[in-house]
Write a protein that holds these residues in place. Structure first.
Motif, PDB file in Angstrom:
ATOM      1  N   MET A   1       0.831  -1.174   0.000  1.00 55.26           N
ATOM      2  CA  MET A   1       0.000   0.000   0.000  1.00 55.26           C
ATOM      3  C   MET A   1       0.880   1.245   0.000  1.00 55.26           C
ATOM      4  O   MET A   1       1.796   1.378   0.786  1.00 55.26           O
ATOM      5  N   VAL A   2       0.609   2.142  -0.916  1.00 61.42           N
ATOM      6  CA  VAL A   2       1.356   3.387  -1.031  1.00 61.42           C
ATOM      7  C   VAL A   2       0.582   4.483  -0.309  1.00 61.42           C
ATOM      8  O   VAL A   2      -0.600   4.694  -0.570  1.00 61.42           O
ATOM      9  N   GLU A   3       1.266   5.156   0.593  1.00 58.00           N
ATOM     10  CA  GLU A   3       0.627   6.244   1.329  1.00 58.00           C
ATOM     11  C   GLU A   3       0.903   7.555   0.614  1.00 58.00           C
ATOM     12  O   GLU A   3       2.029   7.828   0.203  1.00 58.00           O
ATOM     13  N   THR A   4      -0.123   8.347   0.429  1.00 57.65           N
ATOM     14  CA  THR A   4       0.049   9.648  -0.204  1.00 57.65           C
ATOM     15  C   THR A   4       0.026  10.732   0.866  1.00 57.65           C
ATOM     16  O   THR A   4      -0.558  10.558   1.936  1.00 57.65           O
ATOM     17  N   ILE A   5       0.691  11.843   0.562  1.00 53.67           N
ATOM     18  CA  ILE A   5       0.691  12.969   1.482  1.00 53.67           C
ATOM     19  C   ILE A   5       0.131  14.194   0.765  1.00 53.67           C
ATOM     20  O   ILE A   5       0.196  14.302  -0.458  1.00 53.67           O
ATOM     21  N   THR A   6      -0.372  15.091   1.545  1.00 48.08           N
ATOM     22  CA  THR A   6      -0.946  16.306   0.976  1.00 48.08           C
ATOM     23  C   THR A   6       0.165  17.307   0.682  1.00 48.08           C
ATOM     24  O   THR A   6       1.273  17.202   1.227  1.00 48.08           O
ATOM     25  N   PRO A   7      -0.104  18.289  -0.166  1.00 46.84           N
ATOM     26  CA  PRO A   7       0.901  19.332  -0.414  1.00 46.84           C
ATOM     27  C   PRO A   7       1.327  20.049   0.867  1.00 46.84           C
ATOM     28  O   PRO A   7       2.493  20.406   1.023  1.00 46.84           O
ATOM     29  N   THR A   8       0.408  20.239   1.795  1.00 45.29           N
ATOM     30  CA  THR A   8       0.747  20.890   3.061  1.00 45.29           C
ATOM     31  C   THR A   8       1.711  20.029   3.872  1.00 45.29           C
ATOM     32  O   THR A   8       2.671  20.535   4.446  1.00 45.29           O
ATOM     33  N   GLU A   9       1.470  18.728   3.913  1.00 43.46           N
ATOM     34  CA  GLU A   9       2.372  17.815   4.618  1.00 43.46           C
ATOM     35  C   GLU A   9       3.745  17.795   3.960  1.00 43.46           C
ATOM     36  O   GLU A   9       4.769  17.785   4.643  1.00 43.46           O
ATOM     37  N   ALA A  10       3.770  17.803   2.642  1.00 36.25           N
ATOM     38  CA  ALA A  10       5.045  17.817   1.913  1.00 36.25           C
ATOM     39  C   ALA A  10       5.802  19.101   2.203  1.00 36.25           C
ATOM     40  O   ALA A  10       7.018  19.081   2.444  1.00 36.25           O
ATOM     41  N   SER A  11       5.104  20.220   2.214  1.00 38.01           N
ATOM     42  CA  SER A  11       5.735  21.505   2.504  1.00 38.01           C
ATOM     43  C   SER A  11       6.302  21.528   3.914  1.00 38.01           C
ATOM     44  O   SER A  11       7.417  22.009   4.141  1.00 38.01           O
TER      45      SER A  11
END
Length: 56
Positions: A1-11
């Motif tokens: 399972m691949v977990e995605t992150i939001t742009p805010t989390e990435a920032s």
């Protein structure tokens, strides 16, 4: 399972890495050709990696 992150989390993650790299560069300074923290030849691996990360 691949977990995605939001742009805010990435920032936030990028900002945290930037702050860590800055701390490392402020601590691992050149002391007569040696790293002030590690005692090995300057730039040490941590300083070189931090510099690389700041460049990104």
């Amino acid at each position: 399972m691949v977990e995605t992150i939001t742009p805010t989390e990435a920032s936030s993650a990028v900002e945290a890495l930037h702050q860590l790299a800055t701390v490392v560069l402020n601590e691992h300074t050149n002391d007569l050709g040696l790293c002030a923290v590690c005692g090995c030849a300057f730039p040490c691996e941590r300083a070189a990696l931090a510099e690389h990360n700041l460049t990104l």
